[in-house]
Enzyme design. Structure first.
Site: not given
Ligand code: NBP
Length: 484
Positions: A130, A185, A188-189, A192
């Site tokens: 987080s 987690k 936590h959410n 939040e």
């Molecule tokens: P995203 O949740 O937007 O995921 C993007 C990534 O997932 C890219 O590498 C994409 O590959 C890959 N992906 C997808 Br979309 N579909 C796929 C599939 N079917 N097979 C393989 N790869 C796939 O990215 P993020 O916001 O960086 O979050 C990453 C993780 O962390 C998520 O689980 C999210 O819930 C969690 N998270 C996010 C935050 C935040 O603030 N954003 C905070 C805490 C946790 P590609 O480039 O080839 O499309």
């Protein structure tokens, strides 16, 4: 650069890229990989340029670039993408290698994956992360669980990249077996959701009852952030209220009032219902987002369904002071309920959770970070078996002291027709919790009347069940006694 990398990271979106840069800044060599491999090249040519970060063009290359036991962190969309990568990795890994899922995964999936990979001789960690983009880069809160044998291998790296509290303690520690990390987690959410809803209710009361402008509210939040309410969410609310659109008007006033959600609050409410825990505040926060998203329905209803006129001739300063008390007391209730749920889940799933340690993990780096979590840590340090936060002397006294103002705020919201479900439901929970005799005697009578569900009596031992033929028309046969 070292010949082999310390860790590999799959998923070059906002979280993955920033976590890699964070790891690199702490001295680790990292291999980056992504499903769409062109993103690897652009990362290497961009933010990763000149750093101890190598790219992999395939899963084979990724695996071959890692020191043993190999550690591969997945930062991809939760769900099928995680299973797909696990399947792709398995044929290339050796016993003892470690896969870490850092996405927002639902904890039953982590339970399942931990068991599945154990069968293959591999170690799995499911960890909540987080702190959003900035946290990922500078120090998030990290909540790992899964195969305990994996922890010594990843402890240094995860703790090094995590946020630190004032005394230098990392906001990352082992949470527990299987899906425990992702469960924590999820809580936590959920918390939040609750914290955000409480702030929004205070905002609406200030705006609609007291008629305060965004600038005036900015001042109030700035002041609150200096005291007991000091937290990241109060701080960003202060800043949001001061933020002006291009025309000089507060941007917040122009944002459509429909809240989105990605499911973690809903999961928290569902597991609370499954385990029979009164997680009222977080559940109300989820439902509030649902009501908000039904904008067209609300607009139509607002034209035909009348409530009271909103008029306020009381003491404005006093109401603002009361709002602060209401927020703080309600927040205590929300955390008390969240901790109750964690305790119940630990019993249900056989986890050994360290409740003070969890408060410490949330103390920095994450969205719910606040000075208040230090008090929760102290409460569990004093009594690791604490059943309910409200039984800790500090929290009991704080809520008792705040309750007069809290009740005035709830009464104001109710009489003025302003929805405040988090503040008011928290107060109802508090009153229910401290009431020795609730009206469930009547409820049990009703259940026995229409369904022969039986009841216990105050003048008999617990566990003895009675049925009454209330109408004279029923028989003496009772329904089976069990609780779902
Ligand atoms: P995203 O949740 O937007 O995921 C993007 C990534 O997932 C890219 O590498 C994409 O590959 C890959 N992906 C997808 Br979309 N579909 C796929 C599939 N079917 N097979 C393989 N790869 C796939 O990215 P993020 O916001 O960086 O979050 C990453 C993780 O962390 C998520 O689980 C999210 O819930 C969690 N998270 C996010 C935050 C935040 O603030 N954003 C905070 C805490 C946790 P590609 O480039 O080839 O499309």
């Amino acid at each position: 650069m070292k010949e082999l990398s310390d860790i590999g990271l799959v998923g070059l979106a906002v979280m993955g890229e920033n976590l890699i840069l964070n790891m690199e800044s702490k001295g680790y060599t990292v291999t980056a990989y992504n499903r769409s491999v062109e993103k690897v090249e652009s990362f290497l040519d961009g933010r990763a340029k000149g750093k101890k970060i190598r790219g992999a063009a395939s899963i084979e290359e990724l695996v071959a670039s890692l020191e043993k036991p190999r550690k591969i962190k997945l930062m991809v969309k939760a769900g099928q993408a995680v299973d797909d990568f696990i399947e792709q990795l398995i044929p290339h890994l050796e016993p003892g290698d470690i896969i870490i899922d850092g996405g927002n995964t639902h904890y039953p999936d982590t339970n399942r994956r931990t068991d599945y990979l154990k069968e293959k001789g591999l170690l799995f960690i499911g960890t909540g992360v987080s702190g959003g983009e900035e946290g990922a880069l500078t120090g998030p809160s990290i909540m790992p669980g899964g195969a305990p044998e994996a922890w010594p291998h990843v402890k240094d790296i995860l703790q090094d990249i995590s946020a630190k509290v004032d005394d230098g303690s990392p906001c990352c520690d082992w949470v527990g077996e299987g899906g425990a990390g992702h469960f924590v987690k999820m809580i936590h959410n959920g918390i939040e959701y609750g914290d955000m809803q409480l702030i929004c209710e205070a905002y609406q009361i200030m705006k609609d009852v007291l008629g305060m402008s965004a600038d005036e509210m900015h001042e109030v939040f700035a002041e609150w952030n200096e005291g007991d309410l000091d937290s990241y969410l109060i701080e960003i609310t202060r800043d949001i209220l001061a933020y002006k659109d291009d025309d000089g008007e507060p941007l917040v006033d122009k944002i459509l009032d429909t809240a989105g959600q990605k499911g973690t609050g809903k999961w928290t409410g569902i597991v609370a219902l499954d385990l029979g825990i009164p997680l009222t505040l977080i559940s109300e926060a989820v439902f509030s987002r649902c009501i908000s998203s039904r904008k067209d329905e609300r607009v139509k209803a607002s034209q035909v369904v009348k409530g009271p006129e909103t008029t306020f001739d009381g003491d404005k300063k006093q109401l603002i002071k009361d709002l602060k008390d209401a927020l703080y007391a309600s927040k205590i209730i929300s955390y008390a309920q969240g901790y109750l749920l964690m305790r119940e889940a630990a019993k249900e799933f056989g986890w050994h959770l360290n409740y003070g340690g969890i408060a410490l993990m949330w103390r920095g780096g994450c969205i719910i970070r606040s000075s208040f979590l230090g008090n929760i840590k102290d409460a569990f340090d004093k009594n690791p078996e604490l059943e309910n936060l409200l039984l800790d002397d500090y929290f009991r006294k704080t809520v008792e002291d705040a309750q007069a103002g809290w009740r005035r705020v709830a009464a104001t919201a109710l009489t003025q027709g302003i929805p405040a479900p988090a503040i008011t439901s928290a107060l109802s929970y508090f009153d229910g919790f401290r009431t020795a005799r609730l009206p469930a005697n009547l409820l049990q009578a009703q259940r026995d009347y229409f369904g022969a569900h039986t009841y216990e009596r105050i003048d008999h031992d617990r566990g003895e069940f009675f049925h009454t033929n209330w109408t004279g028309r029923g028989g003496d046969t009772a329904s089976t006694t069990y609780n779902a």
